[in-house]
Design a protein around this motif. Sequence first.
Motif, short mmCIF file in Angstrom:
data_model
loop_
_atom_site.label_atom_id
_atom_site.label_comp_id
_atom_site.label_asym_id
_atom_site.label_seq_id
_atom_site.Cartn_x
_atom_site.Cartn_y
_atom_site.Cartn_z
N GLY A 217 0.84 -1.13 -0.04
CA GLY A 217 0.00 -0.08 0.02
C GLY A 217 0.99 1.06 0.01
O GLY A 217 1.89 1.37 -0.45
N SER A 218 0.43 2.47 0.76
CA SER A 218 0.95 3.55 0.86
C SER A 218 1.19 4.04 2.25
O SER A 218 0.46 3.41 3.14
N THR A 219 2.00 5.16 2.33
CA THR A 219 2.10 5.51 3.70
C THR A 219 2.29 7.28 3.60
O THR A 219 2.40 7.69 2.56
N PHE A 220 2.31 7.84 4.55
CA PHE A 220 2.55 9.37 4.53
C PHE A 220 4.03 9.52 4.47
O PHE A 220 4.84 9.06 5.04
N ASN A 221 4.22 10.77 3.85
CA ASN A 221 5.60 11.37 3.76
C ASN A 221 5.85 12.22 4.87
O ASN A 221 5.49 13.42 5.03
N PHE A 222 6.67 11.80 6.02
CA PHE A 222 6.57 12.42 7.28
C PHE A 222 7.84 13.65 7.29
O PHE A 222 7.77 14.37 8.27
N GLY A 223 8.32 13.81 6.05
CA GLY A 223 9.10 14.96 5.91
C GLY A 223 8.43 16.19 5.56
O GLY A 223 8.95 17.30 5.44
N SER A 224 7.22 16.24 5.19
CA SER A 224 6.33 17.01 4.86
C SER A 224 5.48 17.73 6.00
O SER A 224 5.01 16.91 6.52
N PRO A 225 5.58 18.96 6.49
CA PRO A 225 4.80 19.55 7.39
C PRO A 225 3.27 19.50 7.11
O PRO A 225 2.41 19.33 8.16
N PHE A 226 2.80 19.26 5.89
CA PHE A 226 1.44 19.29 5.76
C PHE A 226 0.95 17.70 6.17
O PHE A 226 -0.23 17.60 6.32
N THR A 227 1.84 16.83 6.33
CA THR A 227 1.29 15.48 6.78
C THR A 227 0.71 15.62 8.06
O THR A 227 -0.16 15.26 8.45
N TYR A 228 1.54 16.49 8.98
CA TYR A 228 1.36 16.52 10.09
C TYR A 228 -0.07 17.06 10.37
O TYR A 228 -1.04 16.92 11.20
N VAL A 229 -0.32 18.45 9.67
CA VAL A 229 -1.46 18.97 9.51
C VAL A 229 -2.67 18.29 9.28
O VAL A 229 -3.84 18.16 9.73
N GLY A 230 -2.45 17.32 8.12
CA GLY A 230 -3.44 16.38 7.82
C GLY A 230 -3.94 15.29 8.90
O GLY A 230 -5.05 15.16 9.19
N ILE B 22 -3.45 15.77 12.24
CA ILE B 22 -4.34 16.46 13.24
C ILE B 22 -5.54 16.61 12.85
O ILE B 22 -6.64 16.68 13.73
N LEU B 23 -5.93 17.11 11.68
CA LEU B 23 -7.28 17.34 11.12
C LEU B 23 -8.04 16.04 11.14
O LEU B 23 -9.55 16.12 11.47
N ILE B 24 -7.64 14.83 10.95
CA ILE B 24 -8.19 13.61 10.64
C ILE B 24 -8.40 13.07 12.43
O ILE B 24 -9.84 12.76 12.89
N ILE B 25 -7.35 13.53 13.26
CA ILE B 25 -7.88 13.38 14.89
C ILE B 25 -9.04 14.20 15.23
O ILE B 25 -9.91 13.83 15.95
N LEU B 26 -8.87 15.61 14.89
CA LEU B 26 -10.06 16.38 15.26
C LEU B 26 -11.38 16.01 14.79
O LEU B 26 -12.59 16.09 15.40
N ILE B 27 -11.50 15.66 13.60
CA ILE B 27 -12.82 15.30 13.00
C ILE B 27 -13.07 13.88 13.75
O ILE B 27 -14.32 13.77 14.03
N ILE B 28 -12.27 12.86 13.88
CA ILE B 28 -12.86 11.77 14.89
C ILE B 28 -13.41 12.06 16.26
O ILE B 28 -14.38 11.72 16.69
#
Length: 71
Positions: free
Chosen positions: A43-56, A58-64
């Motif tokens: 499958g796929s994974t996030f690129n943890f070198g990008s700051p946008f990954t962390y924003v995404g 956090i948004l997923i956690i807030l939605i949950i």
Amino acid sequence: MKKNPEQHILDGMSKDLSNWHGPFYANRKDPRLIVPKYNPVLGSTFNFGSPFTYVGIILIILIIIASQMFF
């Protein structure tokens, strides 16, 4: 089907073991937020070198959390 040269470079970045830290991929030079795992069958994974990954994430956690509070 031919890949464009840029896609070839990006695929090379995700295959480079120095960008992998255990199951995590981190490469600030790679503009993709979601990259294929070293073994694409997995499958796929996030690129943890990008700051946008962390924003995404956090948004997923807030939605949950919000969905748990209101439903």
